[in-house]
Design a protein around this motif. Structure first.
Motif, PDB file in Angstrom:
ATOM      1  N   PRO A 266      12.263  21.300  -0.158  1.00  0.00           N
ATOM      2  CA  PRO A 266      11.472  21.211  -1.392  1.00  0.00           C
ATOM      3  C   PRO A 266      12.311  20.720  -2.568  1.00  0.00           C
ATOM      4  O   PRO A 266      13.508  21.014  -2.677  1.00  0.00           O
ATOM      5  N   VAL A 267      11.685  19.956  -3.451  1.00  0.00           N
ATOM      6  CA  VAL A 267      12.308  19.567  -4.722  1.00  0.00           C
ATOM      7  C   VAL A 267      11.287  19.784  -5.832  1.00  0.00           C
ATOM      8  O   VAL A 267      10.090  19.962  -5.571  1.00  0.00           O
ATOM      9  N   GLY A 268      11.770  19.787  -7.051  1.00  0.00           N
ATOM     10  CA  GLY A 268      10.877  19.994  -8.186  1.00  0.00           C
ATOM     11  C   GLY A 268      11.144  18.989  -9.291  1.00  0.00           C
ATOM     12  O   GLY A 268      12.009  19.196 -10.152  1.00  0.00           O
ATOM     13  N   LEU A 269      10.410  17.881  -9.264  1.00  0.00           N
ATOM     14  CA  LEU A 269      10.524  16.877 -10.318  1.00  0.00           C
ATOM     15  C   LEU A 269       9.602  17.274 -11.467  1.00  0.00           C
ATOM     16  O   LEU A 269       8.395  17.470 -11.267  1.00  0.00           O
ATOM     17  N   GLY A 270      10.169  17.406 -12.655  1.00  0.00           N
ATOM     18  CA  GLY A 270       9.384  17.790 -13.819  1.00  0.00           C
ATOM     19  C   GLY A 270       9.509  16.788 -14.942  1.00  0.00           C
ATOM     20  O   GLY A 270       9.870  15.628 -14.732  1.00  0.00           O
TER      21      GLY A 270
ATOM     22  N   ASN B 262      16.108  25.650   3.044  1.00  0.00           N
ATOM     23  CA  ASN B 262      16.169  24.362   2.356  1.00  0.00           C
ATOM     24  C   ASN B 262      16.164  23.195   3.337  1.00  0.00           C
ATOM     25  O   ASN B 262      15.516  22.170   3.100  1.00  0.00           O
ATOM     26  N   PHE B 263      16.853  23.331   4.462  1.00  0.00           N
ATOM     27  CA  PHE B 263      16.874  22.243   5.439  1.00  0.00           C
ATOM     28  C   PHE B 263      15.567  22.163   6.230  1.00  0.00           C
ATOM     29  O   PHE B 263      15.186  21.083   6.687  1.00  0.00           O
TER      30      PHE B 263
ATOM     31  N   VAL C 134       7.229  18.589  -4.133  1.00  0.00           N
ATOM     32  CA  VAL C 134       7.866  17.490  -4.864  1.00  0.00           C
ATOM     33  C   VAL C 134       7.925  17.726  -6.366  1.00  0.00           C
ATOM     34  O   VAL C 134       8.831  17.252  -7.038  1.00  0.00           O
ATOM     35  N   MET C 135       6.965  18.466  -6.918  1.00  0.00           N
ATOM     36  CA  MET C 135       6.856  18.563  -8.381  1.00  0.00           C
ATOM     37  C   MET C 135       6.852  19.999  -8.886  1.00  0.00           C
ATOM     38  O   MET C 135       6.246  20.883  -8.269  1.00  0.00           O
TER      39      MET C 135
END
Length: 962
Positions: free
Chosen positions: A641-645, A636-637, A751-752
């Motif tokens: 990653p992130v997941g914007l939905g 993670n560091f 990001v998504m």
């Protein structure tokens, strides 16, 4: 019904609590007796069908089943006991008759009730008690405060149209008796309001506001702020309650002590008590049951306090913590954006496990296998969903060098994984959940397909976990071309696991040649189409394994330079690299798209503001998060990653007057996702300028100026133009974003991702994720009870045309919430309010394909198919691959027998002539996009030609499809 009795009462299994009682019309309270319900239903049948009904096995079975079902309804609704009015029971009897199609009996029963109601009114025999006393928690009794009841109800109805506070008060009094508890009074108010939800959806807000009274009394008394309080009182009481809450939470070692160092006075001033009125009953009850922090089973957290606690937890590392916390609070409490369930559970607590999903690869040695299972347990304990890549583990019959024996394959280990998920139930908050992935070339794949079957050796079945196929493009090509497919053990061809695209195809062909010249002994050759048939057959029969596509996930991955995507996650929207040293982590949150449609248009400025704040919140999760295993922290560091939905897609369509099954809906899916992608990528790039690039940025597609929309060309090149067709139109200035990303970098590798949002969409009162409406009127049952859910958009449209009445409500009940069979509903509304199984799956796939081109990860795409056939499944899933989708999720299928009631010609039921209703309006505009091609057109491929030798599957091998 309370006057009926019979020595020949039908035998009914009684399971209701002993404390469940019935209030008769006289005000007397008697024990609940399901036998009396059976007598009433029996007499209704006899009144219509004569004495023969008394001996009819059909009637006898229906009476028994209905009485028990009604009893169970109240047992679930009042699990700890309580009182129910006789009228409520009769409403349930009427509903049971309507749902079963016994229209004549139902009408007779309705007439019977009306006749006796008139007789009672004329005789005046039902007089309410002149005075009622309420029993307090300490056992003392005092007169019922009717004035406070009226204040609560009128406050709850304020600002809502088509609700009647006087009716709620009067009907609630019928459900009260002398000596009723304070909680019993609140329950009576809520039960009265919730029974009216089917009459008008606004009653769900009334019910939620009445529930608030319980929440306030419980929390405020525990915090020593007030004994009770009205909605208006909370304008002043929220601030001291919040300050006291932080003190007590730290004292109980439940909240992070760092929260005390915030300016609590300033944050308390920012709490907006009016936002409590946004909740539906389902949303608020869900928060109460599952999210609010509690001590000794007392919830001492209130809605706005919870949102501020989460906001503070996400702002811990910000320079101006108070300003950022208020910014985050505004986004959450307005329902413009909602964090994922783990974040809502744990932000601001002493154990801030905020991430949603974990992806692991399981190595092929015993110590590592059980290490991976231990990691599953530790991650699941803190509310993480799991995706396991099991492809490296050697197949059944493979040689074991250390013991000179033969392997039992993957399946026995998956049984252990299944039982671990059951045993570790996410900290006691919800069932543990894991999905196992296996590539289609694995020699154990045929047995893997059968893991969820209810027959066979139960030691080789996994009834509780999910499974998914990880399908290479080469397999799909061979299905299209009706060619052979070879199964291998990874112990003899381990490099296939890390290869994809052209490199995979070349190496796979080399291994196949080795089987022909005798170099490889352990393999099996099958027809690709036969294996595909079995994959679809098991998917229909058991719901698993899901179908996901390896090459699309890898070729379009921004992180292809840093590793391989070996699987997706529990819900098939995450596509991140995994290895023995890295457990991929994703941090999720969803934009409420419906909140960004203003005056019938998508508000780009508001959307941009929401996206920028949401991406910042998600990035903060990575630094604040608690990591149960070191491999997850490492990954993670390194990649961040992130997941914007998104959620509320269907509501956003309703707000614009668009039908889901339309070119306009496909165009909106495209345009809305493009804007989210545009703003999200820019937000992450701007964060990189502020905070620094993610560690593994160099060498990524981002660093090369290749955005998600550009990576579609990479997939076309690797797969071959004849096997893919994706619309790549665009409307924004993407060159500007490419330049910015090249110069500033990215804060996040991904990001998504569009998650299912099943629970958080309930909290926000909108439709789930990208799903079409399931039903327009139904009763939802979950751990919080039963909730009548009505499509408020539909109700408002029907009201505008003078079509919303008791007849319409009964028709919708009979047709399971479908508007299609009801004659007097105009065609444009039938199109707009088509439910999930009434929307052809091609529209779901096409809208998903338009979104997928903008997304750097994937989307949880459920497919709804009515009247399932082998050919329909075959074409739907081939089309998903052909359109470039990365993954699919659940298959929701209805066989022909399941949909018969909604397709037979019963539109005359309680029908009103079309002549009494306004004329249907013309469609608002021509479709904004070309209709997706049908089955035959799709299989022909581009230029009107089929891919070589493409052979359809006519029927599956399971009986349900024949």
């Amino acid at each position: 019904m309370d006057t009926l009795a019979s020595p020949d009462r039908p035998s009914v299994s009684v399971t209701a609590p002993d404390t469940l009682r019935v209030i008769k019309r006289t005000g007397d309270v008697v024990p609940f007796d399901a036998g009396k319900i059976a007598v009433a239903i029996s007499k209704a049948f006899i009144a219509v069908e004569g004495d023969n009904a008394a001996t009819s096995s059909r009637v006898r079975d229906f009476v028994k089943e209905s009485a028990e079902a009604i009893e169970q309804t109240f047992a679930r609704r009042l699990a700890d006991g309580g009182t129910v009015h006789i009228e409520d029971i009769q409403d349930q009897v009427e509903l049971a008759l309507m749902r079963s199609g016994e229209q004549k009996v139902a009408r007779a029963y309705v007439l019977y009730r009306e006749e006796h109601a008139r007789a009672r009114e004329e005789s005046g025999i039902e007089k309410p008690h002149p005075t009622l006393n309420v029993t307090a928690a300490d056992g003392s009794r005092r007169p019922l405060d009717l004035g406070r009841i009226e204040t609560l109800v009128f406050d709850a109805c304020e600002g809502l149209e088509n609700v009647d506070p006087n009716k709620i008060v009067q009907d609630s009094l019928k459900n009260l008796y002398d000596g009723v508890t304070i909680d019993g009074v609140s329950q009576a108010l809520m039960m009265t309001a919730r029974t009216l939800v089917e009459k008008d959806p606004n009653y769900t807000y009334v019910t939620a506001r009445l529930l608030q009274d319980n929440l306030r009394r419980e929390a405020l008394s525990f915090l020593d702020v007030a004994e009770d309080a009205t909605y208006g009182d909370m304008a002043e009481l929220y601030k001291p309650a919040f300050v006291r809450y932080v003190e007590r939470g730290i004292e109980f070692e439940q909240l992070d002590p760092e929260l005390a160092n915030f300016d609590l006075e300033r944050l308390g001033e920012a709490l907006d008590h009016s936002r409590d009125n946004q909740f539906t009953y389902l949303g608020l009850q869900t928060l109460y049951d599952r999210y609010f922090i509690h001590r000794d089973d007392v919830r001492y957290e209130l809605p706005q306090v919870m949102f501020m606690r989460v906001a503070m937890g996400l702002a811990l590392n910000e320079d101006d913590r108070e300003t950022r916390a208020i910014e985050f609070y505004e986004l959450l409490s307005s329902f413009d954006y909602m964090a994922s369930t783990p974040t809502l559970f744990n932000a601001g607590t002493v154990r801030s496990q905020l991430s949603s999903c974990y992806l692991t690869t399981v190595p092929d040695d015993l110590e590592s296998i059980y290490g991976a299972i231990r990691d599953n347990a530790m991650l699941s304990k803190w509310a993480g969903g799991l995706g396991n890549d099991w492809t490296p583990v050697r197949a059944l019959g493979s040689y074991i060098k250390g013991t000179n024996g033969k392997s039992q394959g993957v399946v026995p280990f998956l049984k252990v994984v299944n039982d671990t998920a059951v045993a570790v139930n996410q900290g006691g908050k919800r069932k543990g959940a894991v999905c196992a992935y296996l590539e289609t070339w694995h020699l154990d794949v045929e047995e893997f397909l059968e893991l969820r079957k209810n027959t066979g050796d139960d030691r080789r079945r996994t009834h509780d976990m999910n499974t998914a196929n990880w399908v290479p493009d080469l397999f799909m090509k061979r299905v299209f071309n009706d060619e052979e497919w070879t199964l291998f053990s990874p112990s003899t061809c381990p490099d296939l696991h890390d290869l994809y695209g052209v490199a995979f195809e070349k190496r796979y062909a080399e291994y196949e040649e080795m089987t022909r010249n005798g170099q490889l002994k352990l393999f099996k050759r099958v027809k690709a189409k036969d294996l595909w048939r079995k994959m679809l057959s098991m998917l229909f029969e058991t719901g698993h394994p899901w179908i996901t596509f390896k090459d699309a996930c890898n070729i379009r991955s921004p992180q292809s330079h840093a590793g391989v995507v070996h699987s997706s996650n529990l819900c098939t929207e995450i596509t991140l690299n995994t290895s023995p040293d890295e457990i991929a982590v994703c941090n999720l949150g969803s934009i409420n798209l419906a909140q960004h449609v203003v005056d019938g248009e998508l508000d780009n400025d508001k959307l941009k503001k929401t996206v920028r704040t949401a991406v910042r919140m998600l990035d903060n999760v990575i630094d604040i998060n608690y990591y149960a295993v070191p491999q997850a922290r490492n990954s993670n560091f390194k990649h961040r990653p992130v997941g914007l939905g998104l959620m509320g897609f269907q509501d956003a369509l309703y707000a614009q007057g668009i039908a889901y099954a339309s070119g306009e809906a496909v165009a909106f899916a495209d345009r809305s996702m493009e804007l989210i992608s545009y703003h999200a990528i820019e937000a992450s790039s701007d964060l990189a300028a502020e905070r620094g690039r993610y560690e593994s940025f160099e060498g990524s597609l981002w660093s090369q100026g290749v955005l998600p929309i550009d990576s579609v060309d990479k997939l076309k090149a690797e797969r071959g133009e004849q096997y893919i067709e994706v619309d790549t139109s665009q409307t924004q200035d993407w060159d500007r974003i490419r330049d910015k990303v090249r110069s500033q970098g990215m804060r996040n590798s991904n990001v998504m991702a569009i998650a299912p949002t099943a629970t958080i969409s309930n909290i926000c009162g909108v439709t789930q994720s990208i799903e079409p409406t399931y039903q327009n009127l139904f009763v939802k049952s979950n751990l919080s009870g039963e909730f009548t859910v009505v499509n408020s958009w539909m109700v408002n449209d029907l009201k505008e045309r003078g079509l919303w009445d008791e007849v319409m409500i009964n028709d919708l009940k009979y047709y399971d919430g479908s508007v299609q069979p009801i004659d007097r509903i105009p065609d444009d509304l039938k199109a707009k309010y088509a439910t999930a199984f009434e929307v052809e799956p091609k529209w779901l796939v096409e809208a998903a394909a338009r979104r997928q081109k903008w997304i750097d990860q994937a989307q949880s795409l459920n497919l709804y198919i009515q009247g399932v056939s082998g050919k329909k499944l075959d074409v739907t899933y081939r089309m998903a691959w052909f359109r470039g989708l990365k993954t699919t999720y659940y298959l929701r299928a209805l066989g022909a027998t399941s949909v018969e009631k909604s397709t037979v010609d019963r539109g005359k039921l309680n029908a009103v002539s079309n002549g009494t209703a306004p004329q249907a309006s013309a469609p608002a505009a021509a479709p904004a996009a070309e209709e997706p091609r049908g089955i035959d057109d799709f299989l022909k491929g581009k230029g009107g030609q089929r891919p070589p030798s493409a052979g359809e599957i006519d029927e599956l091998g399971c009986e349900a499809c024949q």
